[in-house]
Design a protein around this motif. Structure first.
Motif, PDB file in Angstrom:
ATOM      1  N   ARG A  38       9.304 -29.948  -7.991  1.00 46.45           N
ATOM      2  CA  ARG A  38       8.066 -30.018  -8.763  1.00 46.45           C
ATOM      3  C   ARG A  38       7.419 -31.378  -8.579  1.00 46.45           C
ATOM      4  NH1 ARG A  38      10.677 -29.988 -14.895  1.00 46.45           N
ATOM      5  NH2 ARG A  38      11.627 -32.076 -14.818  1.00 46.45           N
ATOM      6  N   THR A  90       5.560 -30.088 -17.276  1.00 50.60           N
ATOM      7  CA  THR A  90       4.269 -29.787 -16.657  1.00 50.60           C
ATOM      8  C   THR A  90       4.214 -30.366 -15.243  1.00 50.60           C
ATOM      9  OG1 THR A  90       3.082 -29.689 -18.753  1.00 50.60           O
ATOM     10  CG2 THR A  90       1.787 -30.194 -16.796  1.00 50.60           C
ATOM     11  N   VAL A  92       3.270 -29.026 -10.759  1.00 45.42           N
ATOM     12  CA  VAL A  92       3.164 -27.966  -9.759  1.00 45.42           C
ATOM     13  C   VAL A  92       4.568 -27.742  -9.202  1.00 45.42           C
ATOM     14  CG1 VAL A  92       2.167 -27.241  -7.566  1.00 45.42           C
ATOM     15  CG2 VAL A  92       0.783 -28.565  -9.188  1.00 45.42           C
ATOM     16  N   LEU A 110       1.182 -23.866 -10.613  1.00 40.85           N
ATOM     17  CA  LEU A 110       1.049 -24.809 -11.711  1.00 40.85           C
ATOM     18  C   LEU A 110       1.701 -24.272 -12.977  1.00 40.85           C
ATOM     19  CD1 LEU A 110      -0.136 -27.442 -12.872  1.00 40.85           C
ATOM     20  CD2 LEU A 110      -2.245 -26.153 -13.347  1.00 40.85           C
ATOM     21  N   THR A 112       1.958 -25.448 -16.897  1.00 37.01           N
ATOM     22  CA  THR A 112       1.433 -26.370 -17.905  1.00 37.01           C
ATOM     23  C   THR A 112       2.065 -26.043 -19.240  1.00 37.01           C
ATOM     24  OG1 THR A 112      -0.688 -26.512 -16.735  1.00 37.01           O
ATOM     25  CG2 THR A 112      -0.626 -27.290 -19.008  1.00 37.01           C
TER      26      THR A 112
END
Length: 115
Positions: A38, A90, A92, A110, A112
């Protein structure tokens, strides 16, 4: 060449859950390593979890006990079940697959987590 298609992700409240999927297709010969990484805004891409030979798993400390990586060999798919999500999760998320010694990245999705 292997193509990776990711799905899942989105917006979730803190404490919630999401499941990411990454399906591999193309010239698949021998997939040994499947993993998730990530990248948060302004930070470098980091390792999250991996599964080797469909059995040996590894996690970064910050997700241990909350995230679970698994794979389905018949579908050439790797999953990341994310529970008890925190705002600091949070980012990507990218899957990474090694097929016959060659690594490929997914397109990213993504995640979030709202506080």
């Amino acid at each position: 060449q292997v193509q990776l298609v990711q799905s899942g992700g989105g917006l979730v409240q803190a404490g919630g859950s999401l499941r990411l999927s990454c399906a591999a297709s193309g010239n698949i010969f021998s997939i040994v390593f499947m993993g998730w990484y990530r990248q948060a805004p302004g930070k470098q891409r980091e390792f999250v979890a991996s599964i080797i030979s469909s059995s040996t798993t590894k996690y970064t400390d910050s997700v241990k006990g909350r995230f679970t990586i698994s794979s389905d060999n018949a579908k050439n798919t790797v999953y990341l079940q994310m529970n008890s999500l925190k705002p600091e999760d949070t980012a990507v998320y990218y899957c990474y697959v090694v097929n016959s010694g060659v690594g490929s990245w997914g397109q990213g999705t993504l995640v979030t987590v709202a506080s």
